[in-house]
Write a protein that holds these residues in place. Structure first.
Motif, short mmCIF file in Angstrom:
data_model
loop_
_atom_site.label_atom_id
_atom_site.label_comp_id
_atom_site.label_asym_id
_atom_site.label_seq_id
_atom_site.Cartn_x
_atom_site.Cartn_y
_atom_site.Cartn_z
N GLY A 105 49.14 65.74 -5.57
CA GLY A 105 48.88 64.84 -4.45
C GLY A 105 47.48 64.27 -4.47
N PHE A 106 47.37 63.01 -4.10
CA PHE A 106 46.08 62.34 -3.95
C PHE A 106 46.18 61.44 -2.73
CE2 PHE A 106 42.87 59.15 -4.29
CZ PHE A 106 41.85 59.65 -5.07
N ALA A 107 45.44 61.76 -1.67
CA ALA A 107 45.52 60.95 -0.46
C ALA A 107 44.15 60.91 0.21
CB ALA A 107 46.56 61.52 0.51
N ARG A 108 43.61 59.72 0.31
CA ARG A 108 42.32 59.50 0.97
C ARG A 108 42.08 58.00 1.05
NH1 ARG A 108 42.15 62.72 -3.02
NH2 ARG A 108 41.12 64.42 -1.92
N ARG A 109 40.95 57.63 1.60
CA ARG A 109 40.63 56.21 1.71
C ARG A 109 40.65 55.56 0.33
NH1 ARG A 109 35.34 54.20 2.49
NH2 ARG A 109 34.66 56.37 2.69
N MET A 110 41.29 54.40 0.22
CA MET A 110 41.35 53.69 -1.05
C MET A 110 40.11 52.82 -1.19
SD MET A 110 44.02 54.44 -2.91
CE MET A 110 44.65 56.06 -2.44
N THR A 111 39.13 53.37 -1.88
CA THR A 111 37.89 52.64 -2.14
C THR A 111 37.41 53.03 -3.53
OG1 THR A 111 35.77 52.02 -1.16
CG2 THR A 111 36.34 54.38 -1.13
N ASP B 180 51.77 70.81 -4.96
CA ASP B 180 51.36 72.03 -5.67
C ASP B 180 49.88 72.00 -6.03
OD1 ASP B 180 54.03 73.29 -5.94
OD2 ASP B 180 54.46 71.51 -7.15
N VAL B 181 49.39 70.81 -6.36
CA VAL B 181 47.99 70.64 -6.78
C VAL B 181 47.40 69.48 -5.99
CG1 VAL B 181 46.48 69.95 -8.70
CG2 VAL B 181 48.38 71.54 -9.11
N TRP B 182 46.18 69.70 -5.46
CA TRP B 182 45.47 68.64 -4.73
C TRP B 182 44.38 68.09 -5.64
CZ3 TRP B 182 47.20 66.19 -0.73
CH2 TRP B 182 46.36 65.30 -0.07
N ALA C 86 44.43 71.63 2.17
CA ALA C 86 45.40 72.06 1.17
C ALA C 86 45.30 73.57 0.93
CB ALA C 86 45.17 71.29 -0.13
N ALA C 87 44.07 74.08 0.85
CA ALA C 87 43.87 75.51 0.58
C ALA C 87 44.48 76.39 1.65
CB ALA C 87 42.38 75.80 0.43
N HIS C 88 44.46 75.93 2.90
CA HIS C 88 45.06 76.70 3.99
C HIS C 88 46.56 76.92 3.78
CE1 HIS C 88 41.34 76.19 6.28
NE2 HIS C 88 41.82 77.05 7.16
N ASN C 89 47.16 76.08 2.93
CA ASN C 89 48.59 76.15 2.66
C ASN C 89 48.89 76.66 1.25
OD1 ASN C 89 49.82 74.73 5.19
ND2 ASN C 89 48.10 73.44 4.57
N GLY C 90 47.89 77.29 0.63
CA GLY C 90 48.08 77.84 -0.70
C GLY C 90 48.18 76.81 -1.79
N VAL C 91 47.78 75.57 -1.50
CA VAL C 91 47.78 74.51 -2.52
C VAL C 91 46.49 74.63 -3.33
CG1 VAL C 91 47.68 72.01 -2.87
CG2 VAL C 91 49.29 72.99 -1.21
N VAL C 92 46.58 74.43 -4.64
CA VAL C 92 45.46 74.66 -5.54
C VAL C 92 44.68 73.37 -5.75
CG1 VAL C 92 44.78 75.61 -7.78
CG2 VAL C 92 46.89 76.40 -6.68
N ASN C 93 43.34 73.47 -5.69
CA ASN C 93 42.48 72.30 -5.86
C ASN C 93 42.12 72.07 -7.32
OD1 ASN C 93 41.25 70.94 -3.23
ND2 ASN C 93 41.63 73.10 -2.75
N PHE C 94 42.11 70.79 -7.68
CA PHE C 94 41.72 70.33 -9.02
C PHE C 94 40.80 69.14 -8.79
CE2 PHE C 94 43.45 68.27 -13.17
CZ PHE C 94 42.42 68.83 -13.91
N SER C 95 39.48 69.36 -8.92
CA SER C 95 38.55 68.36 -8.38
C SER C 95 37.28 68.24 -9.21
CB SER C 95 38.18 68.74 -6.95
OG SER C 95 37.18 67.89 -6.42
N VAL C 96 36.73 67.04 -9.17
CA VAL C 96 35.37 66.79 -9.66
C VAL C 96 34.41 67.66 -8.85
CG1 VAL C 96 33.55 65.02 -9.58
CG2 VAL C 96 35.83 64.44 -10.47
N LEU C 97 33.33 68.11 -9.50
CA LEU C 97 32.35 68.97 -8.83
C LEU C 97 31.39 68.13 -8.00
CD1 LEU C 97 31.70 71.59 -11.64
CD2 LEU C 97 32.73 72.02 -9.39
#
Length: 558
Positions: A356-362, A440-442, A460-471
């Motif tokens: 999943g990817f959801a946020r402001r489109m900029t 499954d992955v944010w 996402a973490a509150h629901n056990g979804v795993v983060n995959f993110s830029v630092l």
């Protein structure tokens, strides 16, 4: 009105925010800033912190997003009736804009906690009988119109907000500015305190959410002088808000004793932007109960009683059997996939690894980074089936943001026979709650260091979804590689050019999907369960707004 009378008895922290996200049916928010404000208010109600919030009513909302088959964004006003949710108060005040007295009325909404406590929220409204037609529209559109419209809104919020609280009889102890939009409240406070900046500083708290110079509101003094015609006021604005242009953040900085950024990294970045100022860090959090799916709420209630009041109890997630955690996640995922298939008719699969990817489109959020190399994406999909869900609005004047949506639609068309990808229109709080619980992955891929915090990954973490993110943002503080999730690209301290950093990010993104994430999801369920448990017990337990608001109480409010 009995609730309001009760609220007047205690000294209050007045929390000012241009936007507040309470529920989808009250469209007075556009994204992260409003979501954060809503969560802060909910936690204040839960913790019985004596807060009163002030915002604009935004009668026509932000906008309702419609997407045509090519991904062109069409904006519709989202008119709503405050009377459905709020009480119109009898008090009216006025502020001067140009040479006109603009009347302001107020709506009262009580944000109630499960504990019975509540926080009153005052929604300012200029759609008042007797105002000019133009002035009646000032509180219509959130972030709408031109610079003149925006400055009028900030006059209403800052100056009008202070006057309205006084008219309603609130006894205010401190004024907390959530971003610089409300900084004109300090101008009003100077008038009430003998033009003594030391007294005003004692009253003011400023939280900045913007890590780049261009993001701070600035207004040409020609415009400021046209709308605020008092010469003494203009001299004050120049003295504390900048000689060349009126910088709302600088004005707030100069008239606040406590200033903070919203993560440790953002605090350091803000100190570089505004050298000489002491800028503390209070890392953002999210309201645990609001953003936890009903399935996980039931689990936490059973095994971790009291977690709604003390989210730190989530650290004991190990008490919950993996099978029950997986069932809760599976139920949330099923709800999301059913919603996606109903909306988009794409026949997404319950079993497939869902990103999943959801946020402001900029531009700086880089929604299309994962779509940069379609051959690599095909290769990953052959290793194990993946599907992608996108959502988010582009600001009506952000043409680059709108192009990002069109680009995603082109990729959807290109890959439609191979990889299921969908873009869901009109991202709101209800859709956000489904997405952060059901994937499954944010995924989070902003350009560094432009992400001040970000909060969707915390949800996402509150629901056990795993983060995959830029630092960047909060993930620097939440990330332990292969334990709480995965990083993308270089460490924050690595000095690389923009192009070098992007190439490193792409290489890392595709490598980890192909060699680590997809194989683990399909072939190493025990390892995946560890990540789910760690998302809850090592991320959600800390990155919540109860901890955040306790920090504000001890560091700024007392």
């Amino acid at each position: 009105m009995n609730d309001l009378q009760g609220a007047l008895k205690r000294q209050k922290i007045a929390y000012f925010s241009m936007e507040i996200g309470l529920r989808s049916e009250i469209p007075t928010y556009s994204g992260g800033l409003g979501g954060l404000a809503g969560d802060a208010i909910r936690s204040a109600a839960d913790l019985n912190i004596p807060l009163v919030a002030v915002t604009l009513v935004s009668n026509k909302g932000y906008f309702r997003q419609i997407l045509d088959p090519s991904g062109n964004q069409i904006e519709h006003t989202e008119e709503w009736n405050p009377a459905r949710f709020m009480t119109l108060l009898s008090e009216n005040i006025s502020v001067k804009i140009q040479d006109r007295d603009v009347k302001i009325s107020a709506w009262l909404y009580n944000c109630k906690s499960l504990t019975g406590s509540y926080v009153p929220i005052i929604f300012l409204d200029t759609d008042v009988e007797g105002n000019d037609r133009e002035d009646r529209k000032i509180t219509d559109s959130l972030y709408g119109g031109d610079r003149r419209y925006r400055l009028k809104q900030e006059i209403i919020l800052g100056i009008g907000g202070v006057r309205m609280l006084e008219a309603l009889g609130f006894n205010v102890r401190k004024y907390h500015m959530n971003e610089g939009h409300s900084s004109l409240l300090a101008l009003e406070l100077l008038k009430r305190n003998g033009a003594d900046p030391a007294k005003v500083k004692e009253l003011c708290i400023f939280t900045t959410h913007t890590p780049v110079e261009a993001g701070h509101d600035k207004f040409d003094y020609g415009l400021v002088e046209d709308l605020i015609r008092d010469k003494n006021d203009i001299d004050t604005l120049r003295k504390f808000g900048g000689e060349d242009r009126f910088n709302t953040s600088l004005f707030a900085l100069n008239l606040s004793n406590y200033v903070n950024g919203v993560t440790k990294r953002h605090s350091r970045t803000s100190c570089e932007l505004f050298p000489g100022y002491k800028i503390q860090a209070v890392t953002n959090g999210v309201h645990s109960y609001t953003w936890t799916s009903p399935y996980f709420r039931t689990l936490y209630n059973r095994y971790l009683p009291g977690w709604t009041d003390e989210p730190e109890l989530l650290v004991r997630v190990g008490k919950i059997p993996d099978a029950e955690i997986w069932e809760a996640h599976w139920s949330a995922k099923r709800d999301l996939i059913d919603e996606v298939n109903k909306r988009a008719g794409v026949d997404m699969d319950y079993e497939a690894l869902t990103i999943g990817f959801a946020r402001r489109m900029t531009s700086y959020k880089r929604a299309t980074l994962i779509l940069s190399d379609l051959e690599m994406l095909r290769k990953i999909n052959r290793r194990g089936k993946i599907q992608l869900i996108f959502a988010g609005k582009a600001h009506p004047s952000d043409e680059a943001g709108k192009q990002i949506i069109r680009d995603i639609f082109k990729t959807i068309e290109t890959l439609h026979k191979e990889i299921k990808i969908v873009f869901l229109e009109n991202y709101d709080m209800d859709l956000a709650a489904k997405m952060v619980a059901g994937v499954d992955v944010w995924l989070n891929t902003p350009s560094c260091p432009y992400e001040a915090s970000g909060t969707s990954g915390m949800k996402a973490a509150h629901n056990g979804v795993v983060n995959f993110s830029v630092l960047d943002g909060w993930w620097i503080e939440g990330w332990i590689e292969d334990v709480t999730g995965w990083s993308i690209g270089p460490q924050p301290e690595e000095e690389l050019s923009e192009e070098e950093a992007r190439l490193a990010e792409l290489k890392d993104l595709y490598y980890k999907l192909y060699y680590i994430i997809v194989p683990m999801y399909y072939e190493q369920k025990d390892e995946w369960f560890k990540l789910i448990n760690n998302s809850i017990g090592m991320v959600a337990y800390y990155f919540n707004s109860h901890r955040m608001m306790r920090n504000y109480v001890t560091n700024a409010y007392l």
